[in-house]
Design an enzyme around this catalytic site. Structure first.
Site, PDB file in Angstrom:
ATOM      1  N   ASP A   1      42.146  41.342  34.521  1.00  0.00           N
ATOM      2  CA  ASP A   1      42.318  39.967  34.999  1.00  0.00           C
ATOM      3  C   ASP A   1      43.745  39.725  35.513  1.00  0.00           C
ATOM      4  OD1 ASP A   1      41.343  37.470  35.660  1.00  0.00           O
ATOM      5  OD2 ASP A   1      41.252  36.699  33.618  1.00  0.00           O
ATOM      6  N   ASP A   2      44.682  39.438  34.620  1.00  0.00           N
ATOM      7  CA  ASP A   2      46.081  39.172  34.999  1.00  0.00           C
ATOM      8  C   ASP A   2      46.968  39.948  34.023  1.00  0.00           C
ATOM      9  OD1 ASP A   2      45.700  36.889  37.046  1.00  0.00           O
ATOM     10  OD2 ASP A   2      44.474  36.283  35.340  1.00  0.00           O
TER      11      ASP A   2
ATOM     12  N   HIS B   1      38.053  43.472  38.423  1.00  0.00           N
ATOM     13  CA  HIS B   1      38.460  42.072  38.237  1.00  0.00           C
ATOM     14  C   HIS B   1      39.921  42.049  37.831  1.00  0.00           C
ATOM     15  CE1 HIS B   1      37.549  37.955  36.061  1.00  0.00           C
ATOM     16  NE2 HIS B   1      38.734  37.955  36.677  1.00  0.00           N
TER      17      HIS B   1
ATOM     18  N   HIS C   1      33.925  33.773  39.886  1.00  0.00           N
ATOM     19  CA  HIS C   1      34.194  33.483  38.475  1.00  0.00           C
ATOM     20  C   HIS C   1      33.181  32.429  38.024  1.00  0.00           C
ATOM     21  CE1 HIS C   1      37.953  35.532  39.192  1.00  0.00           C
ATOM     22  NE2 HIS C   1      38.474  35.199  38.030  1.00  0.00           N
TER      23      HIS C   1
ATOM     24  N   GLU D   1      33.477  31.515  32.409  1.00  0.00           N
ATOM     25  CA  GLU D   1      34.695  31.907  31.668  1.00  0.00           C
ATOM     26  C   GLU D   1      34.916  30.825  30.613  1.00  0.00           C
ATOM     27  OE1 GLU D   1      38.275  31.923  34.061  1.00  0.00           O
ATOM     28  OE2 GLU D   1      39.477  32.936  32.503  1.00  0.00           O
TER      29      GLU D   1
ATOM     30  N   HIS E   1      43.600  40.034  39.458  1.00  0.00           N
ATOM     31  CA  HIS E   1      44.238  39.215  40.492  1.00  0.00           C
ATOM     32  C   HIS E   1      45.606  39.836  40.731  1.00  0.00           C
ATOM     33  CE1 HIS E   1      41.257  35.948  39.720  1.00  0.00           C
ATOM     34  NE2 HIS E   1      41.223  36.556  38.541  1.00  0.00           N
TER      35      HIS E   1
HETATM   36  N1  ADE Z   1      43.110  33.204  38.609  1.00  0.00           N
HETATM   37  C1  ADE Z   1      43.803  34.175  37.992  1.00  0.00           C
HETATM   38  N2  ADE Z   1      43.251  34.437  36.805  1.00  0.00           N
HETATM   39  C2  ADE Z   1      42.178  33.634  36.673  1.00  0.00           C
HETATM   40  C3  ADE Z   1      41.200  33.444  35.663  1.00  0.00           C
HETATM   41  N3  ADE Z   1      41.204  34.146  34.527  1.00  0.00           N
HETATM   42  N4  ADE Z   1      40.246  32.513  35.871  1.00  0.00           N
HETATM   43  C4  ADE Z   1      40.241  31.797  36.992  1.00  0.00           C
HETATM   44  N5  ADE Z   1      41.130  31.946  37.966  1.00  0.00           N
HETATM   45  C5  ADE Z   1      42.096  32.857  37.814  1.00  0.00           C
HETATM   46 ZN    ZN Z   2      39.925  36.320  36.974  1.00  0.00          ZN
END
Ligand code: ADE
Ligand code: ZN
Length: 350
Positions: free
Chosen positions: A285-286, A24, A204, A207, A26
């Site tokens: 995630d990011d 997971h 997703h 969250e 992006h």
């Molecule tokens: N796009 C990038 N990060 C995300 C996240 N944590 N939740 C939903 N969409 C995303």
């Molecule tokens: Zn995500």
């Protein structure tokens, strides 16, 4: 396997050394501020921040939407195939340094087609980086196309159509962006089509959104994995189902902390998910926005919650169980994981 007791001061080295799958992340969320400014200069794109430090100072998020607004602005510097290659190449080099042996990477084609960048430009650059990373770092990488859930189902169908000529370059589809108000059932028909086409399905859910969205992701979209899923703890029947079916949850501790899903990392529920028998995994995630790549996620959540070597082994093993790689590769990675723990046990015994 029998997991040795490891003293807490030795756990960070073990967490870093263990082979792992990252399921997971992006790829647009791996754009470091320095690369955003370099690509802006290369492509003549104006940014609303004077310099790297000012951009970094803007990374003070209060919820998912406050992050997404900046994340989509950051992605505006990506125009050419080489930009997508450079971004993915940088992520894969960092992942390999964290002992990631398998990366399943999300990308958001609609973020780019909205700016006139063809889907083929996006996919060709990312796919070339994945192929090169296998040769250069020995890391196995695959792509998952995500639909933006704040857009319509019709737009998701169009994104799928655009991508299908390059279908050999992605293994699955997912659902991301603003969760609350955009339930999985909004995308029932496009995911049905993706299943017919033979793609793996992830989404997703849970969250920020309610457990009902996780049920929908499972029952309507037929998701094989749930991305995040941490809100499942509020629904005992859902927890029982996730445990019984070993539905993987791709949990992202630092993301949850930075987006205020939990008030503090010490209150994160990862340990509770594992102790309830769920197939939870750790992911970044990011990473460029949330303060760390996958090893930093492991280090920080273990330091905050007091998990043990047994949890570490379980999380890494869950990552290989949950991966879409073939069974032979998953078995080989599991063996490498067990060897790392056996070596740790031996050095404890000495
Ligand atoms: N796009 C990038 N990060 C995300 C996240 N944590 N939740 C939903 N969409 C995303
Ligand atoms: Zn995500």
């Amino acid at each position: 396997m029998n997991i040795p007791a490891i003293p807490p001061e030795k756990l960070p080295a073990l967490l870093a050394a263990m082979p792992k799958a990252e399921l997971h992340m992006h790829v647009e969320g791996s754009l470091e501020p320095e690369m955003i400014f370099a690509l802006a200069a290369r492509n003549g794109v104006a940014l609303p921040y004077p310099d790297v430090e000012a951009l970094r100072r803007a990374y003070a998020f209060t919820d998912l939407q406050s992050f997404l607004d900046i994340y989509y602005a950051g992605a505006s510097v990506l125009l050419k195939e080489q930009d997508f290659y450079d971004m993915a190449q940088a992520y894969l080099a960092r992942a390999a340094a964290d002992n990631v042996v398998r990366a399943e990477i999300f990308f958001d084609p609609q973020t780019h087609t909205a700016r006139g960048v063809p889907t083929a430009t996006v996919i060709r650059g990312l796919a070339r980086a994945c192929a090169d990373a296998q040769a250069r770092h020995g890391i196995s990488a695959a792509l998952i196309l995500c639909f933006l859930r704040h857009l319509s189902e019709q737009e998701a169908f169009e994104a799928l159509e655009d991508a299908l000529p390059l279908r050999e370059h992605f293994i699955g589809v997912g659902l991301d962006s603003s969760e609350v108000g955009h339930p999985p059932e909004k995308f029932a028909r496009v995911f049905a089509r993706c299943r017919e086409l033979g793609f793996h399905i992830v989404a997703h859910a849970g969250e920020e959104g309610p457990p009902a969205y996780i049920w929908q992701a499972l029952d309507v979209l037929k998701a094989e994995r749930i991305d995040h899923g941490v809100q499942a703890v509020h629904d005992a029947a859902l927890m029982r189902r996730l445990a019984a079916e070993r539905v993987p949850l791709t949990v992202c501790p630092l993301s949850n902390q930075k987006l205020c899903v939990f008030p503090d990392l010490a209150q994160h529920n990862l340990k509770a998910l594992l102790d309830a028998g769920l197939c939870a995994t750790v992911n970044s995630d990011d990473p460029a926005y949330f303060g760390g790549y996958v090893n930093e996620n492991f280090r920080a959540v273990f330091a905050a919650t007091g998990m043990t070597a047994a949890h570490a082994w379980q999380l890494a093993a869950n990552g290989f169980e949950a991966s879409f790689a073939d069974a032979g590769a998953r078995r080989a990675w599991r063996e490498r994981l067990d060897e790392v723990f056996e070596r740790a046990a031996d050095s404890q015994a000495k």
